[in-house]
Write a protein that holds these residues in place. Structure first.
Motif, PDB file in Angstrom:
ATOM      1  N   ALA A  17     143.324 -42.204   9.507  1.00  0.00           N
ATOM      2  CA  ALA A  17     143.582 -42.081   8.072  1.00  0.00           C
ATOM      3  C   ALA A  17     144.685 -43.041   7.648  1.00  0.00           C
ATOM      4  N   PHE A  18     145.726 -43.176   8.493  1.00  0.00           N
ATOM      5  CA  PHE A  18     146.825 -44.090   8.167  1.00  0.00           C
ATOM      6  C   PHE A  18     146.332 -45.539   8.164  1.00  0.00           C
ATOM      7  N   ALA A  68     140.144 -43.325   2.852  1.00  0.00           N
ATOM      8  CA  ALA A  68     141.333 -43.083   3.679  1.00  0.00           C
ATOM      9  C   ALA A  68     141.454 -41.622   4.105  1.00  0.00           C
ATOM     10  N   PHE A  69     141.143 -40.701   3.191  1.00  0.00           N
ATOM     11  CA  PHE A  69     141.361 -39.295   3.487  1.00  0.00           C
ATOM     12  C   PHE A  69     140.078 -38.491   3.615  1.00  0.00           C
ATOM     13  N   GLY A  70     138.950 -39.143   3.661  1.00  0.00           N
ATOM     14  CA  GLY A  70     137.694 -38.472   3.954  1.00  0.00           C
ATOM     15  C   GLY A  70     137.202 -37.480   2.927  1.00  0.00           C
ATOM     16  N   ARG A 133     148.213 -37.277   2.048  1.00  0.00           N
ATOM     17  CA  ARG A 133     147.442 -36.566   3.073  1.00  0.00           C
ATOM     18  C   ARG A 133     147.678 -35.059   3.044  1.00  0.00           C
ATOM     19  N   LEU A 134     148.939 -34.656   2.887  1.00  0.00           N
ATOM     20  CA  LEU A 134     149.271 -33.237   3.001  1.00  0.00           C
ATOM     21  C   LEU A 134     149.207 -32.468   1.686  1.00  0.00           C
ATOM     22  N   VAL A 135     149.285 -33.187   0.555  1.00  0.00           N
ATOM     23  CA  VAL A 135     149.299 -32.512  -0.738  1.00  0.00           C
ATOM     24  C   VAL A 135     148.108 -32.927  -1.605  1.00  0.00           C
ATOM     25  N   VAL A 136     148.038 -34.194  -1.927  1.00  0.00           N
ATOM     26  CA  VAL A 136     147.054 -34.661  -2.914  1.00  0.00           C
ATOM     27  C   VAL A 136     145.621 -34.466  -2.436  1.00  0.00           C
ATOM     28  N   PHE A 137     145.323 -34.889  -1.200  1.00  0.00           N
ATOM     29  CA  PHE A 137     143.956 -34.800  -0.693  1.00  0.00           C
ATOM     30  C   PHE A 137     143.779 -33.720   0.366  1.00  0.00           C
ATOM     31  N   ALA A 138     144.726 -32.814   0.498  1.00  0.00           N
ATOM     32  CA  ALA A 138     144.659 -31.774   1.530  1.00  0.00           C
ATOM     33  C   ALA A 138     143.475 -30.847   1.334  1.00  0.00           C
ATOM     34  N   ARG A 139     143.224 -30.410   0.105  1.00  0.00           N
ATOM     35  CA  ARG A 139     142.122 -29.484  -0.148  1.00  0.00           C
ATOM     36  C   ARG A 139     140.789 -30.160   0.129  1.00  0.00           C
TER      37      ARG A 139
END
Length: 169
Positions: A17-18, A68-70, A133-139
């Motif tokens: 992802a990075f 990037a974040f699938g 990764r942890l907030v915006v696209f986490a869900r």
């Protein structure tokens, strides 16, 4: 039996992802630097930079959502707003680093300015990656990692008589 196929990409780990984040964001950043110069030949530089910043942030957010974040689809307005907030935070970090440099070193060389700016950009980029990764696209990512069996169970019709219980939850 109904199967769930959402077109979302499976999670491939933080390193992948990075790498995709750097590739997408770096590509947009590089294209933006040329676009600002080209647009500034027609309109004032400050306006060209503002327009390109807005467009590039929207484009990068879409690319991050898709690749990037699938998430596998378009970014939502909420994700765009949160991503813009993280971009503003990164901008603040780089500006602060340059202001501190100007306060500490009278007449810094171009090389020192580049080292400070790129270092601040790297730190801000890593932080921005974490926020996205942890907030915006986490869900979106967590939904993308649901197994087909779990998705089928979650989308199965409730048994007769359970309708009121399901609606109450």
């Amino acid at each position: 039996m109904e199967t769930a196929h959402s077109g979302r990409q499976p999670e491939r780990g933080a390193f992948g992802a990075f790498a995709r984040f750097v590739l997408c964001g770096g590509g947009v950043g590089l294209a933006s630097s040329f676009a600002v110069v080209a647009l500034a030949s027609w309109i004032p530089w400050v306006l060209a930079n503002a327009l390109i910043t807005v467009v590039s942030t929207l484009l990068a957010t879409e690319l991050h959502a898709r690749y990037a974040f699938g998430a596998g689809g378009h970014a939502t307005w909420r994700q765009h707003v949160q991503s813009a907030g993280s971009a503003a935070g990164a901008y603040t970090v780089t500006c602060a680093a340059m202001l501190v440099l100007q306060q500490l070193v009278a007449g810094p060389s171009a090389l020192l300015e580049q080292v400070v700016y790129l270092s601040a950009s790297a730190v801000a980029g890593v932080a921005r990656f974490g926020v996205l990764r942890l907030v915006v696209f986490a869900r979106s990512r967590s939904r993308a990692t649901v197994s087909p069996v779990e998705a089928t169970v979650a989308h199965a019709s409730p048994p007769a008589g359970a309708g009121t219980l399901c609606r109450a939850a």
